[in-house]
Design an enzyme around this catalytic site. Structure first.
Site, short mmCIF file in Angstrom:
data_model
loop_
_atom_site.label_atom_id
_atom_site.label_comp_id
_atom_site.label_asym_id
_atom_site.label_seq_id
_atom_site.Cartn_x
_atom_site.Cartn_y
_atom_site.Cartn_z
N SER A 117 0.84 -1.20 0.00
CA SER A 117 0.00 0.00 0.00
C SER A 117 0.88 1.26 0.00
CB SER A 117 -0.96 -0.05 1.19
OG SER A 117 -2.00 0.88 1.03
N ASP A 173 -9.98 -5.00 -4.16
CA ASP A 173 -9.42 -4.00 -3.24
C ASP A 173 -10.29 -2.75 -3.23
OD1 ASP A 173 -7.82 -2.14 -1.86
OD2 ASP A 173 -5.96 -3.01 -2.64
N HIS A 206 -7.78 -5.68 0.12
CA HIS A 206 -6.56 -4.90 0.42
C HIS A 206 -5.75 -5.68 1.44
CE1 HIS A 206 -4.21 -1.27 0.15
NE2 HIS A 206 -4.22 -1.11 1.47
#
Length: 228
Positions: A117, A173, A206
């Site tokens: 991320s 995600d 995610h």
């Protein structure tokens, strides 16, 4: 910056390094555990793994709450303002860690950076703006930050086109939407990178999954092989 990185030392003579940055609100030890779970250090005993910890800072997106973060986040849509000073500061911190490894006798092409991320965003930025061509980039559930500054910000561009990059993303995600990843794919390909791979994982949110971590392990083994 913050508390010292979590590390896994090489179990034989160290000839390579991997520096991997966690995501928002996390700590380096989480990814150390994940790499150990998938036995990645066992596959490359000559590699030292470094998992830095982000400083505690206020995050605009989370109502100004302080948490471990590499930079501020104003929003999750494409038009949200980017924290350029914060991104560049963390990129510089990662570059300093790279320089420490080089001073310790590891050549730049034997140093891989990566992250999850926002950590991945910092890793991409640091690798592309580094004066060195590194051993590879692991970009998990992430995006190309400050994309309008590239390709002008590319340093030593000619050699950089051979920088190996593995970008991984889940098609479910909801935090860093998969279209961001596809835009990053377009941007990186447009810069002419020859060893770039984009992998999308079905039903992955995610987070990470077995298949992705196996791909990460293979990428490290392939690009940081044992040398005498």
């Amino acid at each position: 910056m913050s508390k010292p990185p979590a590390t896994i030392l090489a179990s034989v003579k160290q000839t390579a390094s991997v520096i991997f940055l966690h995501g928002l609100g996390d700590v380096g030890a989480s990814w150390l555990e994940a790499f150990n779970t998938y036995r990645i250090p066992k596959a490359v005993p000559h590699v030292k793994f470094i998992f830095p910890n982000a400083p505690i800072q206020r995050v605009t997106l989370n109502m100004g709450m302080p948490m471990p973060t590499w930079f501020d986040i104003h929003g999750l849509d494409q038009n949200a303002k980017e924290d350029q000073p914060g991104i560049e500061k963390s990129s510089k911190y990662l570059s300093d860690l790279i320089e420490e490894e080089i001073k310790g006798g590891i050549s730049p092409e034997r140093i891989m950076v990566g992250g999850f991320s926002m950590g991945g965003a910092v890793a991409i930025h640091a690798a592309l703006t580094s004066p060195h061509t590194l051993g590879g980039v692991l970009a998990l559930s992430t995006w190309l930050p400050l994309s309008t500054t590239f390709p002008k910000a590319l340093i030593s561009g000619d050699k950089k086109v051979n920088l190996p990059i593995l970008q991984c993303h889940g098609d479910q995600d909801s935090m860093v939407q998969v279209q961001w990843a596809r835009l990053t794919e377009q941007g990186i390909k447009a810069m002419g990178f020859k060893q770039y791979t984009f992998k999308e994982y079905r039903n992955m949110e995610h987070s990470s999954c077995n298949e992705e971590m196996e791909d990460v392990s293979k990428f490290i083994v392939q690009n940081l092989p044992k040398v005498d």
